[in-house]
Structures are given as C-alpha cells and as structure tokens.
Design a protein around this motif. Structure first.
Motif, PDB file in Angstrom:
ATOM      1  N   LYS A  26       0.834  -1.204   0.000  1.00 35.12           N
ATOM      2  CA  LYS A  26       0.000   0.000   0.000  1.00 35.12           C
ATOM      3  C   LYS A  26       0.864   1.248   0.000  1.00 35.12           C
ATOM      4  O   LYS A  26       0.611   2.204  -0.746  1.00 35.12           O
ATOM      5  N   GLU A  27       1.898   1.251   0.815  1.00 29.26           N
ATOM      6  CA  GLU A  27       2.789   2.408   0.887  1.00 29.26           C
ATOM      7  C   GLU A  27       3.527   2.598  -0.430  1.00 29.26           C
ATOM      8  O   GLU A  27       3.703   3.725  -0.905  1.00 29.26           O
ATOM      9  N   GLU A  82       3.190   5.865  -2.864  1.00 29.01           N
ATOM     10  CA  GLU A  82       4.384   6.653  -3.187  1.00 29.01           C
ATOM     11  C   GLU A  82       4.566   6.781  -4.685  1.00 29.01           C
ATOM     12  O   GLU A  82       4.867   7.870  -5.195  1.00 29.01           O
ATOM     13  N   TRP A 120       7.007  12.110  -1.008  1.00 25.66           N
ATOM     14  CA  TRP A 120       7.109  11.950   0.448  1.00 25.66           C
ATOM     15  C   TRP A 120       6.338  13.078   1.143  1.00 25.66           C
ATOM     16  O   TRP A 120       5.623  12.839   2.126  1.00 25.66           O
ATOM     17  N   CYS A 135       2.669  12.245   0.638  1.00 21.66           N
ATOM     18  CA  CYS A 135       2.302  11.056   1.416  1.00 21.66           C
ATOM     19  C   CYS A 135       2.149  11.420   2.902  1.00 21.66           C
ATOM     20  O   CYS A 135       1.231  10.956   3.580  1.00 21.66           O
ATOM     21  N   TYR A 154      -1.160  10.601   4.833  1.00 24.89           N
ATOM     22  CA  TYR A 154      -1.010   9.476   5.759  1.00 24.89           C
ATOM     23  C   TYR A 154       0.018   9.815   6.841  1.00 24.89           C
ATOM     24  O   TYR A 154       1.104   9.223   6.906  1.00 24.89           O
ATOM     25  N   TRP A 205       1.807   7.112   8.818  1.00 27.74           N
ATOM     26  CA  TRP A 205       2.837   6.279   8.190  1.00 27.74           C
ATOM     27  C   TRP A 205       4.251   6.742   8.555  1.00 27.74           C
ATOM     28  O   TRP A 205       5.201   6.002   8.361  1.00 27.74           O
ATOM     29  N   VAL A 265       6.392   8.857   7.172  1.00 24.37           N
ATOM     30  CA  VAL A 265       7.259   8.626   6.013  1.00 24.37           C
ATOM     31  C   VAL A 265       8.596   9.334   6.128  1.00 24.37           C
ATOM     32  O   VAL A 265       9.595   8.884   5.562  1.00 24.37           O
ATOM     33  N   ASN A 310      10.910   7.019   7.651  1.00 19.44           N
ATOM     34  CA  ASN A 310      11.309   5.992   6.692  1.00 19.44           C
ATOM     35  C   ASN A 310      12.312   6.518   5.678  1.00 19.44           C
ATOM     36  O   ASN A 310      13.152   5.778   5.168  1.00 19.44           O
ATOM     37  N   HIS A 327      -0.390   1.129  10.713  1.00 25.01           N
ATOM     38  CA  HIS A 327       0.354   0.827   9.488  1.00 25.01           C
ATOM     39  C   HIS A 327       1.811   0.474   9.806  1.00 25.01           C
ATOM     40  O   HIS A 327       2.341  -0.528   9.311  1.00 25.01           O
TER      41      HIS A 327
END
Length: 867
Positions: free
Chosen positions: A294-295, A299, A334, A337, A341, A344, A346, A349, A643
């Motif tokens: 999903k991520e 993206e 990013w 996103c 979200y 998440w 991001v 990450n 998530h």
C-alpha cells in the motif's frame, strides 16, 4: 562537458507541431504510421535530420504552400539512430514547410517505444495490448521525431483500431468514428510537451473512476483487474487537488488516466495525462495486499502525479538535468504522502530508504554528480539511479529544511509559473528559491549537484572542545588526496539535550567549537537531514548508544546507518556497530529495527563465502535479537493495528524465522500447509513473503511446487511477485537449477520480472555462484532478450555479479567482461565490481574483530545445533 559536446540533431530546422496517425496490427506486430510535421526553418537547407529507429519509410515529401515535393532520399544511420532526408529543393526561412512521411514500425517486445504487452484473459487465453515507453529516447521507435527534451511541440494524435478496443492518449478524445470496419479516434491537440512524454495505449481495457476531482480521474486495467484500481483512483484525485493548491497552478489537461501495463520495464512513467504503471505499482486490494505494498503504490502514484508539473509542465532542457524531474518528484511524493497518511511517518522511513540508497551509491568511486554530463543517447539510461532520484531528493530536503518548508514551496511556485511549458536548467531552480528566500541558494547548492560524493565528518574531543573535520567518504575507505579537494557546505545540525544548533555550517576543512555543558550529550546531524556520515570516537558512540531516549527516531536509525557504513569501509571497527545494535533489543520503532537488521544482514552477507562460523554466529545474533520482540508483538494482524506497527510485526517475524526461531518456523509451516490445501487466507499478506521463504527452505521441493502454482494462478500480482522472490531460497542444487531454468521461460517469467526469482538465490552462496554461472553461460541470450540500449540489462548485471564476493569470483567476472562491449551497462558493472572489492577488503580487515566480539558476547558457535 559543455553544451557543444552534446550529440544532438542539427538545428537547421525545428519542429512546431506533430500530426500523427498510427494503426497497430496485433497479427503482424507492426504498425502503420503517417506523420505530418510542421517545421520552422532556422537556416536555408535541403536536408532534414530526424531521430528514427527500427522503422521503414514509404512515401516521404515536403509540402510548401500546398505543393508537395517528394524527397530524393532517406538515409538511416542505425548507430546514430537518425534518418537524413534530402530534398531536391531548398527549404527557406520564409517558408512554412510540412514534412509528410508514411512509415511502418515494429510493435516490439522490448518494452520500448510503441510495443506489445501480453496478459492472460479471464478465460485463460493470451491477449495483447499496445502501449508506449518513450523515456528517455524511444519515441524514435514509435514515429520519426526530434527526440530531445528541449524540442517541445504540440501533438495531434489519431489512433486507428479495432472497434472493440479502447484507445487512449495524452489528451481526451475529440472525435470517434467507425470507418471501413475500423474505429478512428482523434484526440484533442496537446499543449507544448517533449517527445518522451507522448503516449498511447490500445487494448481491451476496463476502468474505475473517481469523481473527487474537477476532471475525470480513471484507472484502466485488463479485464478482471479493474476493481483493484479504486485505491489509486481516489488517491490520485485527492493528490491532484493537493498539488494544485500546493503549486498554486492548475493541472492543465482535461483528464487524468492511469493504466496498469502487464509488461513494463520500470515502475511507472509520467506521460502527461496518461500515466502507465507496472501492475503491482498501481493496483491494490486491502484483502490480498500488505501494508508495504500500500505504501509503495501510494508513493509511486504521487511521484508520477508530481511529475505532471515538475517534468511535464516544466522540463529539463537536457538529460543532465534529469534530477530536476526525478529528485523533485521523489521529494514531493514523500511530502504528499505525509499529508495524506501522517500515521505512516514517512519522513522517518526516508532516513533508512532514500538517504541510505543515495549514500550507498554515492560512496563509490564510480558514482556520478547529480548533474551528470551526458553526451549521447546510450549514456542516458544509466543515470536513472539512486543519485538522480534519491540523492536529488535528499538535496531538496536539505535545502527545504534550511530555507523552511513554506519558503521552499513559495520558490517552487515561482519556478513553475516562470517556466511553464518551457525548459530549464538547475540554475533556474536555484534562482527561484533565492528570490523566495533572499538567500544565495546557488552558492550553497552548486557543490552538492555538480560534484560527486559527500563527506564524512570526523569528530574529535578535547575536554569541552569538539573539532569537526570533513573529508570525502568512500565505501572502500581509501580516499586519495586528489579525491579529497571538494569542501562541501555541511549543515552540522548539532542536537543537545535542550535544543538543535541549526545555524552551524561547516564549509571549511574543519571547525572547533566549545560545547561547554552540552558536551555531556550531543549528536551531529539532527534527524539525519544532512547528506554526510558522522564518525564519533568509540567512547562517544557508546554514550549515544546508552541514551537512545534522548535521540529522535531518525537519529537512532541514522546512528546505526552511519556506524554500519563506517565499519564496512574501515573508518571504524565492525565491533562498534555490533555493540550498538545488540543493546537496543527493546527498541520499539520500525525504521530503527529495519536499519539495525539491514546492517546485521550486510555483515552476514559479506562473510557468506568465508568459513561458516561467522555467518552462522551472526544468524544466532539475528535470532536472539529479534525473537523476544517478535514473540511479544505476535504475528497476527487486525484492523486496529497501525500501518507502521504491522510492518514491524512482519519484519521481526521474517528475520527471526529465517534465523531459525522454532516457534515461528512451526507457525509458518502450519500456515503454509493450510494455504497449500486451498485456504488462500491462511497467510496474512504482511508475512506472506516470510512464510513462503521459510517453507521453501524447510520443505524443499513440495513448497517450491506450491510457489510455482501460485505464480501460475495468483490471487494478485503482488502475491505472484512474492512467490517469485522466494523460489530460490533453498540451497538444494536441484531447486536452484529449476529456479534458474525459469529465467528464460517467458510463459512463467516475463522479461520485466527476470530479476525477481534472482532475489531468493542471492540469499545463499550456492545461489550466488549459480546466478553468475548462468550469466556467463547465457550471455548472448541475455543481451538478445535485454538489449544494452535499454535499462534492464544493467540491473541484471548488477544483481548477478555484486554478490560474488570472493577473490576468485571477482577475477572471473573481470576476465569475462574484459573483452566484451559494455556500452549501456558499463557504469552499473563498475559499481558492482567496486562493491565486491569493498566487501573483500572489509572481510580481510575485520574478520578477527568480528570473531572476537561474537565470542565475548556469547554468540560465537561452531555448533550447528544452535542454528
């Protein structure tokens, strides 16, 4: 390299407008084309030079004031990928000539230009569709053109097809008529755009549509897959609205179509108004696909939509500016996103994804600057890499943090409004950001984009005084004086207990600061916003490791990443990394675990060809580090799981299971048994890859057969790819051979997926050796299947050579390629070989250090029963 060194078309005549008609034939796999190209004559001439490849010309003429004059000749130069058309008359500056060409092209199977793609219909039959991939220089396979990004033109496209098929292009359909049993779809005239963004798709397609944006937003798929398109359609509609507001610039086209293509060499392509995707990067189903998928889909979709402004509306003038497209679209995906979200996380990450990808590649001598000089077409594909995408986005993140996000976005708005429908260079972006911020951005940023590499900041302490010294970083650790002349402007970003010193810039060789009471705790590169490694004294690294509660999530992940890179390159000892990660067993954040386990896996992989005691002992460390947390969190999933929490559960389950945790292995085999008996819901999508891999390792042939059946009849493309990646997990010679034999079986493994079954083989030394032997023994067939002019050959060479880290293996690879033409993948090969040399140096340098730490820490064992 100056602009004058570029191998470009003559500038005697320039294109103004393309009127193009194409008729694909799925029986002959050819297409008929007719082009009328309006020209602007810059200098009087009787010749026109165009790009053209793999096509035959029929009638060729020029029309001036209604009078048609046939050409004398059309001479193709296959090496230069051009055709020179000579006329018996002079084309003068006062004329408005229209070049008319009838031609026949090949609906090829190379995933380039105008090409064919196959899929299995719901009734089991093989069906075809036709699609395009023009970037970087394959529009010339679809129609004769000025195939350079600076030549922006308007396009009027007509597609002649079977009446039952859907025809799509960049613009909306202006008319659709049936004539002589054919459907003729004529599309509206496009805005000014580059040839690499032209697109058309013809096939039996179904769609789902979102009404959340002011224009139609549709996801098209082959029949039976369309319901998986809802997530992307809804996200795309919301993202277009978000980008319009962010850029203060409306999306200029009348519709947005996104198409899942069964055969696709990249992840996706940002064609204006008609984005094409690899199936797995567009379609998503909550019931069958995991959180990571999903991520990834989110993206990719947002990356391609960002391109609609940054790349399509405003385009680099030449390919050395590719990073302007890809770096920005990566950063923007990013940013977007994070807006949609926030849970998440991001930007956390980012530290273990984009930043590490950039630093890993840029630590090689064979890396290249972000603005890499490009002379000719066959050099372009090789710069679609982590430098253009990841380092480019890291530079933008760094400058956005320096200027402030609002100021950065204001500068982007200035850039887009000033250059819409035009072409730019990097300096144009810096000028816009300077105007928005009042700061000299080019002075700061030119070094980052025009110079290769990045620094390591060495920290030395003397009481409360700390000296920060910068030097070029190389993965091999053997920097020569002539390689260490660049001084980068480094934002040190020193975190203390009370604040972050954000205004400290190191733009000289070294600087000494008196930290006073802050000497008790400080960490360089707060939140890992800067593009550099930090080398602390061992005592400081130990203090930081003992106080993880004072560090942000990004700081903890970055500390591990730096320690790992510095160990593998010889700046520090590997025991320092092992000491750091072994004390963070109670870590709760996914990205920190991800980086810790990634660095441990790199150690195990580096020693994979050595005597098994170290690799096996590292496996024990992996198990004992992850198993307690894996058991605590469990491996069942519910809708209440977050998530990121779901991804952490999956990661711990996978690593502990592959490292030999008996409870997890038993649970995985139980799930796999139910799955193999028909219960496709027995394995949660988040851990399907781990279960598949464990089953193949533990059960051998019976599990391999189940995975093959899954590939033939998957419930989703994501599940099929997961099965591909785990086929090679067993080191059984017979199963290795069966996996290798699939690589050329295009009924089971499409050329676009050839690297996927290689993933499992790369997890053990037997598979690594087998992959290299396959490459060596089948080189001619590999080159035929994946021509050097396309990007996938370089990827396959890297995958099949980079793991063979033995002196004999390195010598064999070097000897094999010594007298072979390497055009189109020479950079990828050089980077792969350099990585192997670095691993060999690491093993030679740190074997005794690693063994000593493993023994003292209680992980060292030659007893296989502990595994």
């Amino acid at each position: 390299m100056s602009k004058n060194d570029r191998e470009i078309l003559p500038q005697d005549v320039l294109p103004l407008h393309y009127d193009l008609s194409l008729e694909p034939d799925f029986k002959t796999f050819k297409f008929n084309g007719h082009l009328e190209l309006s020209l602007d004559v810059v200098r009087d001439t009787n010749t026109v030079v165009l790009n053209a490849l793999d096509m035959e010309f029929g009638s060729v003429s020029v029309i001036i004031d209604g009078k048609e004059t046939p050409a004398n000749s059309s001479n193709f130069d296959e090496e230069a990928q051009t055709v020179t058309i000579e006329f018996p008359i002079t084309l003068s500056k006062s004329a408005d000539p229209v070049l008319s060409i009838d031609f026949i092209g090949i609906l090829n199977d190379k995933m380039a230009g105008f090409y064919r793609s196959s899929y299995k219909a719901p009734d089991g039959s093989k069906k075809w569709l036709a699609t395009t991939q023009m970037e970087p220089t394959d529009a010339r396979r679809a129609f004769p053109c000025f195939d350079e990004p600076a030549h922006k033109c308007t396009f009027s496209i007509t597609l002649v097809t079977d009446p039952t098929l859907t025809a799509l292009s960049n613009m909306d359909a202006a008319s659709e008529v049936i004539k002589d049993g054919k459907k003729i779809t004529t599309f509206s005239k496009s805005p000014l755009m580059s040839t690499y963004l032209v697109a058309f798709v013809v096939g039996d397609l179904k769609y789902v549509e979102s009404d959340l944006f002011r224009i139609p937003v549709r996801v098209y798929t082959p029949p039976g897959m369309e319901e998986r398109g809802h997530f992307s359609a809804e996200l795309a509609a919301k993202t277009l609205a978000f980008f319009e507001k962010t850029f203060d610039m409306p999306f200029p086209l009348p519709k947005m179509d996104m198409v899942a293509i069964p055969d696709f060499s990249a992840g996706a392509m940002e064609n204006w108004g008609l984005i094409t995707y690899r199936v797995v990067d567009l379609l998503f189903d909550e019931k069958t696909d995991g959180a990571a998928t999903k991520e990834r889909v989110a993206e990719v979709v947002q990356h391609e939509l960002a391109h609609q402004w940054f790349g399509n509306l405003v385009t680099m003038d030449w390919w050395e500016g590719l990073w302007l497209n890809e770096g920005f679209a990566t950063w923007m995906s990013w940013f977007s996103c994070n807006n949609f979200y926030p849970d998440w996380k991001v930007w956390q990450n980012y530290v273990v994804d984009n930043l590490q990808s950039a630093l890993s590649l840029d630590g090689l001598r064979s890396s290249h600057p972000i603005e890499v000089p490009v002379k000719k077409a066959d050099e372009i594909n090789q710069i679609f890499d982590a430098i253009s995408y990841s380092k480019g986005s890291c530079v933008l993140r760094m400058i956005s943090k320096f200027l402030g996000e609002d100021t950065f976005i204001k500068g982007i708005q200035i850039y887009l409004k000033r250059h819409k429908y035009g072409n730019t260079e990097t300096a144009d972006l810096w000028n816009a950001l300077s105007e928005a911020s009042g700061k000299d951005v080019s002075h700061i940023m030119d070094i980052w984009t025009k110079q290769v590499g990045f620094p390591v900041i060495t920290v030395e302490e003397d009481g409360t005084k700390v000296t920060f010294r910068q030097n070029r970083f190389l993965n091999s650790g053997d920097v020569k004086p002539e390689e260490d002349r660049t001084l980068y402007p480094v934002f040190l970003g020193i975190r203390t207990k009370s604040s972050v010193m954000e205004d400290l810039t190191l733009d000289s060789r070294e600087i000494t600061l008196d930290l006073g009471s802050d000497i008790d705790f400080y960490k360089v590169n707060a939140d890992q916003s800067g593009i550099f490694r930090t080398s602390y004294p061992p005592s400081r690294l130990a203090k930081l490791g003992a106080n993880p509660q004072l560090l942000s999530v990004e700081d903890r992940a970055g500390l591990v990443a730096d320690a790992g890179a510095l160990a593998s390159s010889g700046y520090q000892k590997t025991s320092g990394l092992l000491s750091l990660v072994s004390q963070w067993q109670d870590e709760t954040e996914f990205v920190v675990w991800q980086e810790m386990l990634s660095r441990i896996a790199l150690i195990r992989n580096a020693w994979i060809f050595e005597s098994p005691d170290i690799a096996d002992s590292i496996k024990i460390l992996q198990r004992e580090l992850t198993a307690p947390m894996a058991h605590k969190m469990g491996w069942s999933f519910s809708e209440t799981d977050g998530h990121v929490e779901s991804q952490l559960k999956a990661l711990l389950f996978s690593v502990a299971g592959h490292a030999g945790d008996e409870t997890i292995i038993a649970s995985a085999l139980d799930m796999f048994d139910k799955y193999s008996k028909g219960d496709k819901s027995a394995i949660h999508p988040n851990i399907k890859g781990a279960v598949f891999g464990i089953a193949v390792k533990e059960l051998g042939a019976p599990a391999w057969d189940v995975l093959l059946e899954t590939i033939m009849n998957p419930i989703s493309t994501d599940e099929k790819n997961t099965a591909y990646r785990n086929l090679g997990r067993s080191n059984d010679p017979e199963l290795i051979k069966k996996t290798i034999d699939l690589l050329f079986n295009d009924t089971i493994v499409k050329p676009q997926d050839i690297y996927l079954p290689m993933a499992g083989l790369r997890t053990h030394k037997e598979g690594i050796v087998a992959l290299w032997k396959w490459t060596k023994n089948n080189w001619d067939e590999i080159v035929r299947l994946l021509p050097p002019g396309l990007s996938m050959l370089s990827s396959v060479v890297s995958v099949t050579t980079s793991g063979y880290a033995t002196p004999a293996g390195l010598a064999e690879i070097e000897k094999f390629f010594k007298n072979k033409p390497t055009k189109g993948f020479d950079q990828g090969l050089a980077q792969s070989l350099e990585s192997v040399r670095s691993k060999l140096s690491w093993v030679k340098r740190d074997t005794s250090d690693v063994k000593k730490w493993l023994k003292e820490s209680g992980f060292y064992s030659k007893d296989s029963t502990r595994l």
